[in-house]
Structure formats: C-alpha cells, structure tokens
Design a protein around this motif. Sequence first.
Motif, PDB file in Angstrom:
ATOM      1  N   VAL A   1     -16.076   5.285  -2.676  1.00 42.21           N
ATOM      2  CA  VAL A   1     -15.416   5.924  -4.156  1.00 42.21           C
ATOM      3  C   VAL A   1     -15.077   7.361  -3.906  1.00 42.21           C
ATOM      4  CG1 VAL A   1     -17.570   6.492  -4.723  1.00 42.21           C
ATOM      5  CG2 VAL A   1     -15.807   5.745  -6.511  1.00 42.21           C
ATOM      6  N   SER A   2     -13.913   7.478  -4.549  1.00 41.45           N
ATOM      7  CA  SER A   2     -13.607   8.936  -4.475  1.00 41.45           C
ATOM      8  C   SER A   2     -14.474  10.090  -5.340  1.00 41.45           C
ATOM      9  CB  SER A   2     -12.350   9.183  -5.112  1.00 41.45           C
ATOM     10  OG  SER A   2     -12.133  10.334  -5.426  1.00 41.45           O
ATOM     11  N   ASP A   3     -14.773  11.177  -4.548  1.00 36.49           N
ATOM     12  CA  ASP A   3     -15.487  12.230  -5.407  1.00 36.49           C
ATOM     13  C   ASP A   3     -14.853  13.182  -6.427  1.00 36.49           C
ATOM     14  OD1 ASP A   3     -18.193  11.603  -4.447  1.00 36.49           O
ATOM     15  OD2 ASP A   3     -17.640  12.288  -2.627  1.00 36.49           O
ATOM     16  N   ALA A   4     -13.372  12.915  -6.642  1.00 43.62           N
ATOM     17  CA  ALA A   4     -12.636  13.715  -7.484  1.00 43.62           C
ATOM     18  C   ALA A   4     -13.165  13.318  -8.922  1.00 43.62           C
ATOM     19  CB  ALA A   4     -11.188  13.338  -7.324  1.00 43.62           C
ATOM     20  N   PRO A   5     -12.937  14.292  -9.753  1.00 44.85           N
ATOM     21  CA  PRO A   5     -13.280  14.159 -11.122  1.00 44.85           C
ATOM     22  C   PRO A   5     -12.693  12.935 -11.907  1.00 44.85           C
ATOM     23  CG  PRO A   5     -12.555  16.533 -10.833  1.00 44.85           C
ATOM     24  CD  PRO A   5     -12.361  15.838  -9.419  1.00 44.85           C
ATOM     25  N   GLY A   6     -13.412  12.404 -12.596  1.00 43.37           N
ATOM     26  CA  GLY A   6     -12.851  11.166 -13.418  1.00 43.37           C
ATOM     27  C   GLY A   6     -12.817  10.043 -12.689  1.00 43.37           C
ATOM     28  N   LEU A   7     -11.475   9.448 -12.995  1.00 42.08           N
ATOM     29  CA  LEU A   7     -11.387   7.924 -12.039  1.00 42.08           C
ATOM     30  C   LEU A   7     -11.100   8.413 -10.866  1.00 42.08           C
ATOM     31  CD1 LEU A   7      -9.132   5.820 -14.521  1.00 42.08           C
ATOM     32  CD2 LEU A   7     -11.431   5.281 -13.873  1.00 42.08           C
ATOM     33  N   GLY A   8     -10.441   9.443 -10.466  1.00 41.54           N
ATOM     34  CA  GLY A   8     -10.005   9.889  -9.175  1.00 41.54           C
ATOM     35  C   GLY A   8      -8.633   9.340  -8.688  1.00 41.54           C
ATOM     36  N   VAL A   9      -7.765   9.025  -9.641  1.00 37.50           N
ATOM     37  CA  VAL A   9      -6.533   8.430  -9.480  1.00 37.50           C
ATOM     38  C   VAL A   9      -5.435   9.097 -10.220  1.00 37.50           C
ATOM     39  CG1 VAL A   9      -5.064   6.242  -9.353  1.00 37.50           C
ATOM     40  CG2 VAL A   9      -7.566   6.110  -9.069  1.00 37.50           C
TER      41      VAL A   9
ATOM     42  N   THR B   1       0.721  -1.109   0.007  1.00 37.98           N
ATOM     43  CA  THR B   1      -0.264   0.100  -0.029  1.00 37.98           C
ATOM     44  C   THR B   1       0.837   1.263   0.075  1.00 37.98           C
ATOM     45  OG1 THR B   1      -1.804  -1.213   0.946  1.00 37.98           O
ATOM     46  CG2 THR B   1      -1.930   1.295   1.044  1.00 37.98           C
ATOM     47  N   PRO B   2       1.586   1.395   0.807  1.00 45.32           N
ATOM     48  CA  PRO B   2       2.483   2.804   1.004  1.00 45.32           C
ATOM     49  C   PRO B   2       3.298   3.143  -0.489  1.00 45.32           C
ATOM     50  CG  PRO B   2       3.022   1.403   2.714  1.00 45.32           C
ATOM     51  CD  PRO B   2       2.307   0.566   2.060  1.00 45.32           C
ATOM     52  N   GLU B   3       3.850   2.398  -0.803  1.00 44.02           N
ATOM     53  CA  GLU B   3       4.469   2.425  -2.359  1.00 44.02           C
ATOM     54  C   GLU B   3       3.334   2.592  -3.611  1.00 44.02           C
ATOM     55  OE1 GLU B   3       4.918  -0.045  -0.321  1.00 44.02           O
ATOM     56  OE2 GLU B   3       7.114  -0.206   0.195  1.00 44.02           O
ATOM     57  N   CYS B   4       2.378   1.959  -3.381  1.00 43.00           N
ATOM     58  CA  CYS B   4       1.259   1.902  -4.380  1.00 43.00           C
ATOM     59  C   CYS B   4       0.782   3.157  -4.398  1.00 43.00           C
ATOM     60  CB  CYS B   4       0.516   0.683  -4.185  1.00 43.00           C
ATOM     61  SG  CYS B   4      -0.382   0.033  -5.679  1.00 43.00           S
ATOM     62  N   ASP B   5       0.076   3.622  -2.965  1.00 41.96           N
ATOM     63  CA  ASP B   5      -0.242   4.937  -3.096  1.00 41.96           C
ATOM     64  C   ASP B   5       0.513   6.284  -3.365  1.00 41.96           C
ATOM     65  OD1 ASP B   5      -2.468   3.683  -1.752  1.00 41.96           O
ATOM     66  OD2 ASP B   5      -2.181   4.249   0.127  1.00 41.96           O
ATOM     67  N   ALA B   6       1.852   5.826  -3.352  1.00 39.69           N
ATOM     68  CA  ALA B   6       2.824   6.986  -3.917  1.00 39.69           C
ATOM     69  C   ALA B   6       2.733   7.058  -5.192  1.00 39.69           C
ATOM     70  CB  ALA B   6       4.266   6.634  -3.076  1.00 39.69           C
ATOM     71  N   LEU B   7       2.539   5.909  -5.965  1.00 38.74           N
ATOM     72  CA  LEU B   7       2.753   5.744  -7.281  1.00 38.74           C
ATOM     73  C   LEU B   7       1.232   6.318  -7.967  1.00 38.74           C
ATOM     74  CD1 LEU B   7       4.539   4.935  -9.865  1.00 38.74           C
ATOM     75  CD2 LEU B   7       3.746   2.628  -9.504  1.00 38.74           C
ATOM     76  N   PHE B   8       0.275   5.766  -7.055  1.00 36.90           N
ATOM     77  CA  PHE B   8      -1.125   6.250  -7.597  1.00 36.90           C
ATOM     78  C   PHE B   8      -1.952   7.052  -6.667  1.00 36.90           C
ATOM     79  CE2 PHE B   8      -0.162   2.068 -10.171  1.00 36.90           C
ATOM     80  CZ  PHE B   8      -0.270   2.602 -11.177  1.00 36.90           C
ATOM     81  N   PRO B   9      -1.719   8.481  -6.223  1.00 38.46           N
ATOM     82  CA  PRO B   9      -2.307   8.887  -5.477  1.00 38.46           C
ATOM     83  C   PRO B   9      -3.853   9.041  -5.485  1.00 38.46           C
ATOM     84  CG  PRO B   9      -0.493  10.294  -6.282  1.00 38.46           C
ATOM     85  CD  PRO B   9      -0.656   9.034  -7.130  1.00 38.46           C
ATOM     86  N   SER B  10      -4.667   8.601  -4.475  1.00 34.43           N
ATOM     87  CA  SER B  10      -6.070   8.756  -4.569  1.00 34.43           C
ATOM     88  C   SER B  10      -6.800   9.119  -3.384  1.00 34.43           C
ATOM     89  CB  SER B  10      -6.516   7.493  -5.460  1.00 34.43           C
ATOM     90  OG  SER B  10      -6.968   6.676  -4.468  1.00 34.43           O
ATOM     91  N   GLU B  11      -8.086   9.314  -3.478  1.00 35.56           N
ATOM     92  CA  GLU B  11      -8.808   9.307  -2.425  1.00 35.56           C
ATOM     93  C   GLU B  11      -9.949   8.016  -2.208  1.00 35.56           C
ATOM     94  OE1 GLU B  11     -10.232  13.335  -1.934  1.00 35.56           O
ATOM     95  OE2 GLU B  11      -8.002  13.904  -1.782  1.00 35.56           O
TER      96      GLU B  11
END
Length: 408
Positions: free
Chosen positions: A370-378, A350-360
């Motif tokens: 699910v994230s409320d950011a526009p698009g895929l949110g990643v 998870t920590p490395e993966c989150d750094a590569l693909f930041p998301s909420e």
Amino acid sequence: MKITDARVFVGGPKKNYVTLKIMTDQGVYGLGDATLNNRETLPAAYLRDYLIPALIGMDPRNSEDIWQFLYRGAYFRGGPIAMAAYGAIDMALWDIKGKLANMPLYQLFGGKSREGAMVYAHATGADLPDLMDSISHYVEQGYKAVRVQCGIPGMPSASYAVPEEKGEGKHYITDFSGVRPKVETWDTGPYMRYMPGALAEIRARFGPELHILHDVHHRLTPREAAEFAKAVEPVGLYWLEDPTPAEDQEALKLIRQHSTTPIAIGEVFNSAWQCNKLIEQELIDYIRVAVTYAGGITPVKRIVDLAGMHHVKTGFHGAPSHSPLCMAAQAHINAWAPNFGIQEYLVLGTPECDALFPSEHRMENGMVYVSDAPGLGVDFDEAEAKKYSFSPGSHPVVRLTDGTLWNY
Ligand code: GCO
Ligand code: MG
C-alpha cells in the motif's frame, strides 16, 4: 469546511471507469470510484442529477453523517446503482479526511497489520494443458495464489471466463462490446464430471503450497454445489467461489453440512444486510464484497469487523472493472484488517491506467504494498481522461442446453 463542487468522469483504457472528484473550499479534493460494470452511466447520472447538488455546502469531514444522509435519506434503500454512487462519495470523503490528516487511510483505520497483502491472479485455459501453462505463467511471476478456470470437454460453448481458443488463456479478458449480450451455453453434467478431476491434476502438478481458487460463478443448484464441494475436498482449495446464487441463503447450509471446502461469496452484494446472515451463521469463509459496490469504506469496514467476530476473512472483489481508486480503498483496508484473507487483483492496461490514475501502490511477487501517500494515495489526471469516452457493454447471458435462461 464545505464541499464547493463535484464532477463525474466516465471513461478509461478499455473500461468505463466512473470517477468522482469532490472539491472543497480549502483546496483539498477527494476521489472516488462509482464504476458499476456494464451499467456505468447509471450511477454517474444518479451522482450528477441527485446527489452532487445535495452535497454542495456540506462539511466533507462528516463522512458518517453524509453516508447516513445518502442511505437513509433516499427512502428507497440500497440497490447496486445507488450503492455504487454512495461508494464513490464515501471513498472521496475518506480521501479528503486522509489528506487533511496528512496520513494514508490505513493509519486512520488503526495502522498496518502486515506489510504486503497476498493477491490472486486469474489463470484460464481453453483446456487443461492450456490452463496448466497459464498457471505456470503466474507461478513464475511469484504469485502464491491463482484462480483456475478451464474449458470443459462436452460443454457446448466456452464456460465462464474461459477463452474459446487454445493459447489465449493468460491474456483472457471478457469482451463486453455492445449492449446486446453474448449467449453462453451451460451444461452442469459435463462440468460436475470433469472439473473435480481437473482440479486434482492441478494440485498434483503444482504441489501443496500453491493456493488454488475456483469460481463456479453461480452455476450450480445448492444440492449440486454440496456434491461438488465434497468432491473437491481432497484438492484442498483455498476457496470455492459463488457455488450457487446466494439469494436463498438458508440453502447454503446444505454445502456446510456436506463439506469443509472453504466458501467465498459476496461480489454481487451491495449491502451489509446481504452479508450479515452468511457471516453470523458462519456459512462462508471469505466475504467478497467490493468497496464500490457495497457503498464505500464506511459500510465495508463494518462488514469486515462483523466478519472478524465469526472467523470469516476478507477476499475482496477485484475484477478488471474496479478502478484503481476502488483497489486503493481496498488496499488500505487490506493493510489494516486483522481478518484479511486475500485480494483478487488483475493488472490490466497498466501504462495507460497508471497515466490516468498515478499512484505509488505497487504489486510485487503476488503481494500488494500500500502507498504511504495521504488519503487513498491515487490521483486522477483530467487531461488524460479527455482521451477516453463511454462505450456500452453487457455481461453475457447463460442458457442451458434446452434454451432455459440460467445464471451468468
Ligand atoms: C470475479 C467475478 C468477475 C465478474 C465480473 C462481473 O470473481 O472476478 O466473478 O469476473 O464476472 O466482475 O462484473
Ligand atoms: Mg467471481
């Protein structure tokens, strides 16, 4: 609006994620996942050598027309390599669409049907007591559903997704190092004699509420699968997965004729044409496709709608090989789909993966929000990506005790 460029990256923390980034003349970019597990360089080459040059200059908003262009335009239709490449393009175009609309994708699909989407974890054990510990570990974390796999007494080697040694269960990750496959031995007799009783013990120990799932990973013949599905009926499984390969789809009728155990199939499918008969004839209860492998959001939404007309729910594939981009595409469909069932979800590295693909996008108590950011949110951090490179791997192969090659 025009596509101006696109790039492919291969690599990730202990994974060969294939990430596509599509750039446009308006500064908006889209991201997609083309990770075909253990064959990662092939969709990457298809994207780089054939598809990206053809995409330049197209209007990225026309995702439907571009999907048809890719699929029909190839002449040789479908196949896992091509569909994973189309899947990445389609995901990236939906990502762009969401960013242009300033909306999370689930809004473009029809809004939320639920707040959280139930997920399942993988519990494994070298033997039954070890598996019980692994299940407890997930139940304590708040999971409502757990897939259970355990070592079989009398089986010559560890069977599918089972650790060789006791105590490694909850940390089990298949080691796919090198292109020469490891060989596993399979023996149907001990499995058929042992596993139904083991599942009954798990039910007795964890009570009626826990959703128990089990993956046969294509190891049985249709007749054996029918016998097994009937034998485990009193356990009340949430689902029995891939009890037999689904190439001869007529054969699945045998399972239905003998048992009411719910059946989940589809993780190796790469086309709606592999799903429609199983769905229309109501031979399955859960459709297991993945957005990457099945060619993107555009075709998977059609599969989900067809499934909804036939009492078939979603249970999307979410093995560790799926990148956070595929999992995000699925999270948006899961938030919307009226016939959502469950999502396979494995949090690894998870920590490395989150750094590569930041998301909420977040997971809490066995539910994905699910994230409320526009698009895929990643997003995708290209500087982080420089840390990783491709390392080849292979799925194991399976042989019967007499050496005959069998289904992994
Ligand atoms: C599952 C699957 C995986 C596959 C893997 C192959 O149910 O998650 O069976 O574990 O083996 O995705 O690439
Ligand atoms: Mg499976």
